[in-house]
Design a protein around this motif. Structure first.
Motif, short mmCIF file in Angstrom:
data_model
loop_
_atom_site.label_atom_id
_atom_site.label_comp_id
_atom_site.label_asym_id
_atom_site.label_seq_id
_atom_site.Cartn_x
_atom_site.Cartn_y
_atom_site.Cartn_z
N CYS A 123 0.84 -1.21 0.00
CA CYS A 123 0.00 0.00 0.00
C CYS A 123 0.87 1.25 0.00
O CYS A 123 0.57 2.22 -0.71
CB CYS A 123 -0.91 0.01 1.23
SG CYS A 123 -2.20 -1.26 1.23
N GLU A 124 1.93 1.25 0.78
CA GLU A 124 2.81 2.41 0.84
C GLU A 124 3.55 2.60 -0.48
O GLU A 124 3.71 3.73 -0.96
CB GLU A 124 3.82 2.24 1.99
CG GLU A 124 3.20 2.12 3.38
CD GLU A 124 2.60 3.41 3.89
OE1 GLU A 124 2.76 4.46 3.22
OE2 GLU A 124 1.95 3.38 4.96
N ARG A 125 4.00 1.51 -1.08
CA ARG A 125 4.74 1.60 -2.33
C ARG A 125 3.87 2.07 -3.49
O ARG A 125 4.36 2.65 -4.45
CB ARG A 125 5.34 0.24 -2.67
CG ARG A 125 6.57 -0.11 -1.85
CD ARG A 125 7.05 -1.52 -2.13
NE ARG A 125 8.40 -1.74 -1.60
CZ ARG A 125 8.99 -2.92 -1.55
NH1 ARG A 125 8.36 -4.00 -2.01
NH2 ARG A 125 10.21 -3.04 -1.06
N LEU A 126 2.58 1.83 -3.37
CA LEU A 126 1.66 2.21 -4.44
C LEU A 126 1.73 3.71 -4.72
O LEU A 126 1.66 4.14 -5.87
CB LEU A 126 0.23 1.80 -4.05
CG LEU A 126 -0.88 2.03 -5.07
CD1 LEU A 126 -0.58 1.29 -6.36
CD2 LEU A 126 -2.21 1.59 -4.49
N PHE A 127 1.89 4.51 -3.66
CA PHE A 127 1.93 5.96 -3.81
C PHE A 127 3.34 6.52 -3.64
O PHE A 127 3.54 7.73 -3.79
CB PHE A 127 0.99 6.62 -2.80
CG PHE A 127 -0.46 6.29 -3.06
CD1 PHE A 127 -1.19 7.01 -4.00
CD2 PHE A 127 -1.09 5.26 -2.40
CE1 PHE A 127 -2.52 6.71 -4.26
CE2 PHE A 127 -2.42 4.94 -2.65
CZ PHE A 127 -3.13 5.66 -3.59
N GLN A 128 4.29 5.65 -3.31
CA GLN A 128 5.69 6.07 -3.21
C GLN A 128 6.57 5.07 -3.97
O GLN A 128 7.22 4.22 -3.37
CB GLN A 128 6.13 6.14 -1.74
CG GLN A 128 5.32 7.10 -0.89
CD GLN A 128 5.86 7.18 0.52
OE1 GLN A 128 6.95 7.69 0.76
NE2 GLN A 128 5.10 6.68 1.49
N PRO A 129 6.57 5.15 -5.30
CA PRO A 129 7.32 4.18 -6.12
C PRO A 129 8.80 4.12 -5.76
O PRO A 129 9.46 3.11 -6.03
CB PRO A 129 7.12 4.70 -7.55
CG PRO A 129 5.87 5.52 -7.48
CD PRO A 129 5.85 6.13 -6.12
N LYS A 130 9.32 5.17 -5.14
CA LYS A 130 10.75 5.17 -4.77
C LYS A 130 11.07 4.07 -3.76
O LYS A 130 12.24 3.70 -3.60
CB LYS A 130 11.14 6.53 -4.18
CG LYS A 130 10.46 6.84 -2.84
CD LYS A 130 10.90 8.16 -2.27
CE LYS A 130 10.25 8.39 -0.89
NZ LYS A 130 10.68 9.68 -0.30
N LEU A 131 10.03 3.54 -3.10
CA LEU A 131 10.24 2.49 -2.10
C LEU A 131 10.43 1.11 -2.73
O LEU A 131 10.81 0.16 -2.04
CB LEU A 131 9.07 2.44 -1.12
CG LEU A 131 8.81 3.70 -0.29
CD1 LEU A 131 7.60 3.51 0.61
CD2 LEU A 131 10.04 4.06 0.54
N GLU A 132 10.15 0.97 -4.02
CA GLU A 132 10.33 -0.31 -4.70
C GLU A 132 11.80 -0.73 -4.62
O GLU A 132 12.70 0.06 -4.91
CB GLU A 132 9.91 -0.22 -6.17
CG GLU A 132 8.42 -0.11 -6.39
CD GLU A 132 7.68 -1.41 -6.07
OE1 GLU A 132 8.34 -2.47 -5.92
OE2 GLU A 132 6.45 -1.36 -5.95
#
Length: 414
Positions: A14-23
């Motif tokens: 869920c967090e990565r969905l709006f913060q692609p930098k976390l991938e």
């Protein structure tokens, strides 16, 4: 035939969905008040970060390994969970929501090739419409579907366990401690008896399982044999006890600030109670300070009720009996018990009742407003406005999908 859809590392996804930098980064999500690790990305798991570990013990690891640490954002997770379920329901199969990130599906009889095709279609649509990665396990029972799902996560996202040869091959290498329904205590007992894999549990003597473990463990073994023993998992309609408590974001010594926190906890518990259409006959309260430790008080109500103002006043009476001036409080909570259905409340001729049409209408209006505009859009003044006691969430991401003021903003680069 049963399928289990499980969202992969759901809170992190869920967090990565709006913060692609976390991938591709190691990410952990912390519990309320930024206390313990409650979710980890695969990268964080690879670093050996354990689930439930206190965050303060891992500070050096977080810094050294450049782990992204986030506060939990349950409003976001709950909204995306509903969206995933709505996509699943589009396919028309009976759906049983098991948890915030898991759902069982019932499939009609169809060839394995068609089952796999349908499973891949479902997880592809979930990913396309919600952005959440999922895994799909299909088998004859819920326990086998759980095992298939775990294997799917390690593979390409879909795993079917239908033929006996497939089941034997999979369960022969499946650790018994990872079987759904086998807890740590049971797994230790089983391993001491030489049962180390799911297949060995399936083939164990049924009388031995029942006498050394219990009936639930026997049902698990039968499920591994393809005998369905676990029906629809019903959530208890009327809970025996409801608890609402938190550690404070900062210590409290003022009676007024403590009352605000207690009012909030009580209103939250009353909201849950109302959803179950129940009434509580007893309210209890506890507070914790370093000087005095835990102190508690309970109060039996004249009539069982779910009316928040009545419960808040009762909680205040409990607090008056245990509050100590000068003490610094770090945590508090309330619990409701002796819960009965609102239609079976025993009235007291000498005590006023909260079961009036006007009070019921008031509560229903509050529920309707909060259901439309977001949880706790309307709340009681006793809960305060500043709420200095609220748990820390210094790293919480915005509520991208549930608050207008926190919607993602797309800017034109020109």
């Amino acid at each position: 035939m049963l399928g289990l859809i499980d969202c992969n590392n759901f809170y992190v996804s869920c967090e990565r969905l709006f913060q692609p930098k976390l991938e591709g980064q190691a990410v952990v999500v912390l519990s309320s008040n930024d206390g313990c690790v409650i979710a980890r990305s695969q990268e964080a798991k690879a670093l050996g970060i354990p689930m439930g570990a206190p965050a303060f013990e891992l500070r050096e690891c977080f810094l050294k390994e450049k782990v992204e640490v986030l506060s939990s954002n349950f409003a976001l997770y709950g909204d995306l969970s509903q969206r995933v379920v709505s996509v699943i329901e589009e396919f028309g199969y009976p759906v049983e929501v098991y948890s915030i990130d898991e759902s069982f599906l019932s499939f009609p009889d169809m060839p394995p090739s068609e089952l796999e095709k349908r499973a891949r279609e479902i997880i592809a649509r979930i990913r396309k419409w919600t952005g959440i990665p999922t895994a799909f396990g299909v088998s004859k029972t819920k326990t086998l579907a759980k095992a298939a799902n775990r294997l799917a996560k390690k593979g390409d996202g879909v795993r079917l366990l239908l033929e006996e040869s497939e089941i034997k091959a999979a369960l022969s290498h499946f650790p018994v401690e990872e079987v759904w329904g086998i807890g740590k205590r049971w797994s230790l007992s089983l391993q001491e008896a030489g049962v180390r894999t799911a297949w060995q549990l399936r083939e164990a003597n049924e009388a031995w399982i029942r006498s050394h473990l219990n009936v639930q463990a026997l049902k698990t073994a039968l499920e591994l044999k393809g005998v369905a023993c676990i029906g629809k998992i019903r959530k208890e309609e009327l809970p025996k006890t409801l608890l609402s408590s938190r550690s404070f974001g900062q210590p409290l010594s003022s009676l007024e600030e403590l009352k605000e926190a207690i009012a909030h906890f009580t209103a939250s518990a009353a909201e849950k109670l109302g959803r179950h259409r129940g009434c509580a006959g007893v309210i209890g309260l506890f507070v914790y300070s370093a000087r005095q430790g835990h102190r508690s008080a309970t109060l039996t109500l004249p009539c069982a009720t779910a009316y928040p103002p009545t419960l808040i006043q009762a909680a205040y009476r409990c607090l008056d009996g245990i509050f100590s001036k000068g003490a610094v409080y770090k945590k508090a909570g309330i619990f409701l018990t002796e819960i009965v259905n609102e239609k079976t409340v025993q009235l007291d001729l000498l005590a006023p009742s909260d079961l009036s049409l006007k009070k019921e209408a008031f509560i229903r209006v509050m529920e309707s407003i909060n259901g439309t505009y977001g949880r706790r859009s309307v709340h009681f003044a006793a809960e305060g406005l500043a709420q200095k006691w609220r748990p820390r969430s210094e790293r919480r991401s915005p509520s991208y999908t549930s608050k207008w003021e926190e919607l993602p903003v797309c800017k034109n680069g020109g």
